[in-house]
Design an enzyme around this catalytic site. Sequence first.
Site, mmCIF file in Angstrom:
data_model
loop_
_atom_site.group_PDB
_atom_site.id
_atom_site.type_symbol
_atom_site.label_atom_id
_atom_site.label_comp_id
_atom_site.label_asym_id
_atom_site.label_seq_id
_atom_site.Cartn_x
_atom_site.Cartn_y
_atom_site.Cartn_z
ATOM 1 N N THR A 280 -9.427 -4.973 12.674
ATOM 2 C CA THR A 280 -8.759 -3.679 12.479
ATOM 3 C C THR A 280 -8.306 -3.522 11.027
ATOM 4 O O THR A 280 -8.323 -2.437 10.469
ATOM 5 C CB THR A 280 -7.517 -3.566 13.404
ATOM 6 O OG1 THR A 280 -7.886 -3.967 14.719
ATOM 7 C CG2 THR A 280 -6.970 -2.165 13.440
ATOM 8 N N ARG B 105 -8.749 -11.797 9.183
ATOM 9 C CA ARG B 105 -7.537 -12.589 9.430
ATOM 10 C C ARG B 105 -7.890 -13.829 10.216
ATOM 11 O O ARG B 105 -8.554 -13.750 11.245
ATOM 12 C CB ARG B 105 -6.521 -11.785 10.240
ATOM 13 C CG ARG B 105 -5.850 -10.769 9.393
ATOM 14 C CD ARG B 105 -4.689 -10.144 10.105
ATOM 15 N NE ARG B 105 -4.392 -8.890 9.438
ATOM 16 C CZ ARG B 105 -3.630 -7.945 9.931
ATOM 17 N NH1 ARG B 105 -3.065 -8.101 11.109
ATOM 18 N NH2 ARG B 105 -3.420 -6.838 9.257
ATOM 19 N N HIS C 98 1.857 -8.532 9.833
ATOM 20 C CA HIS C 98 3.019 -8.942 10.633
ATOM 21 C C HIS C 98 2.808 -10.299 11.301
ATOM 22 O O HIS C 98 3.681 -10.760 12.022
ATOM 23 C CB HIS C 98 3.272 -7.882 11.690
ATOM 24 C CG HIS C 98 2.018 -7.547 12.444
ATOM 25 N ND1 HIS C 98 0.987 -6.844 11.875
ATOM 26 C CD2 HIS C 98 1.616 -7.869 13.680
ATOM 27 C CE1 HIS C 98 0.005 -6.734 12.742
ATOM 28 N NE2 HIS C 98 0.351 -7.342 13.847
ATOM 29 N N LYS D 238 -8.186 -8.289 2.641
ATOM 30 C CA LYS D 238 -8.941 -7.067 2.888
ATOM 31 C C LYS D 238 -9.255 -6.370 1.580
ATOM 32 O O LYS D 238 -8.547 -6.538 0.580
ATOM 33 C CB LYS D 238 -8.203 -6.148 3.842
ATOM 34 C CG LYS D 238 -6.959 -5.535 3.295
ATOM 35 C CD LYS D 238 -6.448 -4.502 4.290
ATOM 36 C CE LYS D 238 -5.149 -3.936 3.828
ATOM 37 N NZ LYS D 238 -4.729 -2.799 4.615
ATOM 38 N N ASP E 54 7.555 -5.077 7.602
ATOM 39 C CA ASP E 54 6.792 -6.267 8.016
ATOM 40 C C ASP E 54 6.351 -7.117 6.832
ATOM 41 O O ASP E 54 6.745 -6.877 5.686
ATOM 42 C CB ASP E 54 5.588 -5.855 8.867
ATOM 43 C CG ASP E 54 4.509 -5.197 8.026
ATOM 44 O OD1 ASP E 54 4.859 -4.546 7.019
ATOM 45 O OD2 ASP E 54 3.318 -5.337 8.367
ATOM 46 N N ASP F 86 3.729 -7.415 4.915
ATOM 47 C CA ASP F 86 3.139 -6.821 3.713
ATOM 48 C C ASP F 86 3.707 -5.445 3.373
ATOM 49 O O ASP F 86 3.189 -4.756 2.493
ATOM 50 C CB ASP F 86 1.613 -6.746 3.835
ATOM 51 C CG ASP F 86 1.171 -5.890 4.998
ATOM 52 O OD1 ASP F 86 1.914 -5.796 5.991
ATOM 53 O OD2 ASP F 86 0.071 -5.294 4.911
ATOM 54 N N ASP G 123 3.941 -2.526 5.054
ATOM 55 C CA ASP G 123 3.402 -1.216 5.451
ATOM 56 C C ASP G 123 3.981 -0.707 6.768
ATOM 57 O O ASP G 123 3.832 0.464 7.093
ATOM 58 C CB ASP G 123 1.860 -1.210 5.482
ATOM 59 C CG ASP G 123 1.282 -2.266 6.380
ATOM 60 O OD1 ASP G 123 2.056 -3.041 6.984
ATOM 61 O OD2 ASP G 123 0.034 -2.330 6.483
ATOM 62 N N ARG G 124 4.656 -1.583 7.513
ATOM 63 C CA ARG G 124 5.240 -1.116 8.786
ATOM 64 C C ARG G 124 6.719 -0.809 8.631
ATOM 65 O O ARG G 124 7.367 -1.305 7.709
ATOM 66 C CB ARG G 124 5.108 -2.199 9.850
ATOM 67 C CG ARG G 124 3.690 -2.462 10.230
ATOM 68 C CD ARG G 124 3.614 -3.398 11.425
ATOM 69 N NE ARG G 124 2.232 -3.475 11.854
ATOM 70 C CZ ARG G 124 1.828 -3.855 13.045
ATOM 71 N NH1 ARG G 124 2.717 -4.215 13.952
ATOM 72 N NH2 ARG G 124 0.552 -3.884 13.356
ATOM 73 N N THR H 161 -7.594 3.450 16.408
ATOM 74 C CA THR H 161 -6.554 2.581 15.866
ATOM 75 C C THR H 161 -6.991 1.996 14.523
ATOM 76 O O THR H 161 -8.126 1.561 14.372
ATOM 77 C CB THR H 161 -6.287 1.447 16.867
ATOM 78 O OG1 THR H 161 -5.742 2.045 18.039
ATOM 79 C CG2 THR H 161 -5.322 0.428 16.319
ATOM 80 N N GLU I 239 0.936 5.717 13.440
ATOM 81 C CA GLU I 239 0.471 4.950 14.589
ATOM 82 C C GLU I 239 1.686 4.457 15.367
ATOM 83 O O GLU I 239 2.752 4.228 14.786
ATOM 84 C CB GLU I 239 -0.324 3.739 14.126
ATOM 85 C CG GLU I 239 -1.595 4.061 13.387
ATOM 86 C CD GLU I 239 -2.473 2.822 13.252
ATOM 87 O OE1 GLU I 239 -3.308 2.601 14.138
ATOM 88 O OE2 GLU I 239 -2.313 2.071 12.278
ATOM 89 N N LYS J 155 -0.392 2.837 5.339
ATOM 90 C CA LYS J 155 0.909 3.194 5.881
ATOM 91 C C LYS J 155 1.962 2.569 4.972
ATOM 92 O O LYS J 155 1.662 1.648 4.217
ATOM 93 C CB LYS J 155 1.038 2.744 7.328
ATOM 94 C CG LYS J 155 0.786 1.277 7.599
ATOM 95 C CD LYS J 155 0.847 1.037 9.105
ATOM 96 C CE LYS J 155 0.512 -0.391 9.468
ATOM 97 N NZ LYS J 155 -0.907 -0.583 9.804
HETATM 98 C C1 G1P Z 1 -2.636 -3.469 15.029
HETATM 99 C C2 G1P Z 1 -2.083 -2.128 15.417
HETATM 100 C C3 G1P Z 1 -2.756 -1.028 14.618
HETATM 101 C C4 G1P Z 1 -2.595 -1.317 13.128
HETATM 102 C C5 G1P Z 1 -3.089 -2.719 12.811
HETATM 103 C C6 G1P Z 1 -2.806 -3.106 11.369
HETATM 104 O O1 G1P Z 1 -4.012 -3.509 15.307
HETATM 105 O O2 G1P Z 1 -2.236 -1.886 16.804
HETATM 106 O O3 G1P Z 1 -2.220 0.216 14.958
HETATM 107 O O4 G1P Z 1 -3.302 -0.388 12.356
HETATM 108 O O5 G1P Z 1 -2.438 -3.666 13.647
HETATM 109 O O6 G1P Z 1 -1.446 -3.088 11.070
HETATM 110 P P1 G1P Z 1 -4.616 -4.185 16.652
HETATM 111 O O7 G1P Z 1 -4.107 -5.591 16.704
HETATM 112 O O8 G1P Z 1 -4.080 -3.387 17.800
HETATM 113 O O9 G1P Z 1 -6.107 -4.064 16.504
HETATM 114 ZN ZN ZN Z 2 1.452 -4.794 7.736
#
Ligand code: G1P
Ligand code: ZN
Length: 544
Positions: A18, A22, A114, A126, A278, A280, A282-283, A345, A364, A377
């Site tokens: 996503t 990682r 996170h 990334k 979080d 990095d 962004d949250r 997502t 989100e 974000k």
């Molecule tokens: C999760 C969150 C998603 C966010 C991503 C990166 O991804 O659900 O909204 O963009 O982390 O922070 P997921 O683990 O669900 O694929």
């Molecule tokens: Zn983050």
Amino acid sequence: MNIETISSAPYDDQKPGTSGLRKKVTVFQQPHYLANFVQSVFDSLEDCNGKSLVLGGDGRYYNRDAIQIIIKIAAANGFNELIIGQGGLLSTPAASHIIRKNKAYGGLILSASHNAGGPTEDFGIKYNISNGGPAPEKYTNDFFKRSLEITEYKLAEIDDVDLDTQGEFDLEGLKIRIIDPVTDYAELMASIFDFDLLKQALSSGYISMCFDAMHAITGPYATRILEEILGAPAGTVINGIPLEDFGGGHPDPNLVHAKELASLMFTADAPDFAAASDGDGDRNMVLGANIFVTPSDSLAIMAANAQHIPAYSKGISGVARSMPTSQAVDRVAAALNLPCFETPTGWKFFSNLLDADSITLCGEESFGSGSNHVREKDGLWAVLFWLNLIAKRRQSVEDIVHEHWQQFGRDIYSRHDYEAVDNEIANGIVNHLRELLPSLTGKSFGEYTVSYADEFCYEDPIDKSISDQQGIRIGFENGSRIIFRLSGTGTVGATLRIYLEKFSKEADAHTQEPQQALAELIELAEQFCEVKQRTGRIEPTVIT
Ligand code: G1P
Ligand code: ZN
């Protein structure tokens, strides 16, 4: 500059998820693992010669080692300028801004967001493109494809770079700029929000607040902006020194991992406002005295109040939310006659809409919101947005949220995560749901009648690219929804996410406790996906 060619062999597990690649630190530490991936990225890009690259990370364990390796590979691949955050640090939104501001070719951001950090925990990398946003799928697919074929990578024979001293120097034709990670970002925030109003509110104590940086990257950003620039009392920022292992904690701003802060907000000593960010940066999690603002509501409230913020006072062009995010923002968009988009997502799906000015705000459910100011974000941006709103409306967070629910109704919302599920069982659950879907439409379960049941497939309105298998949606006639999807960011087994949402227009909507209000939907979700039955678990790992 002497360039070595190092032979290597492909790894088969470098498919970005996503948000980038990682893995456990120990995976990244395997011989040539990081180098292979970085070379695969550079090989997939058109031409790196003479271009500028931004480099920084959230400071987690392996950040510094990784940066030195990347510098040597970037130099060998023809980049002629590297812009690096001092200490190897850059928050994700700041990196996005610095790419945009310097018109860089792109950037490599080192973070597992996170996820926990440390020698036995997670690391990530990334690539962001020149608009400052995460590389879209057409790029990440190429990176992966290349990583499966790679046989060698290039490495410049140069010394390690001193990351700790700001300045600009030339390294055999390669320009290296070590920049303050915060300055540009702080200037950007000052151009969006009413800093005079915020200074008044924070320095006079009109708004009391606590910001938990969770020992992660927003520490220096929040300290500079909230305490030094806006005059909030010293100590407003807690856990403000970034640590390689985030102090052993989980740098995820939610009610589970920022428990102390969350509990404080439900005591008599609660400040007016609290927030956390979080790993990095962004949250964001936002709380007021006696109230937790769900990220979905936060987005809707921002959209409904954008006119109070200087940068958005002339109006916003549209809004977007990821598919599992609650429909609260849709109601605001409908009332304001604004376009509203539902995307898969992951932040990368917002970039095209932002570039085309089809939207100004997006978010989100996973504690992320942002705007057209960067292409990621942005945690602190959301915090400043809320502060600006409270100061301008001169109302408490609780009043703002309750008034919003009164006007638009409330989308009662929760997410249940089952983490580290055996991959085979998780895939079994998804296949079972897929088989179930065609039989569901029209069926009733108590007060819930299924109006649609499908697997989300997205066509990007701008470039028309198709992304399929983006989560299973079951929608009911009364507006409720249950969504199932597997996480694309985990590093151990599979994580099943169940998103539950119920709309309430009742006058007492604000008194409803989410888990109780959603009880029937929670049971229905189990009936559909059988996660408890198939895994033997009795409850979710995390409820947010
Ligand atoms: C999760 C969150 C998603 C966010 C991503 C990166 O991804 O659900 O909204 O963009 O982390 O922070 P997921 O683990 O669900 O694929
Ligand atoms: Zn983050």
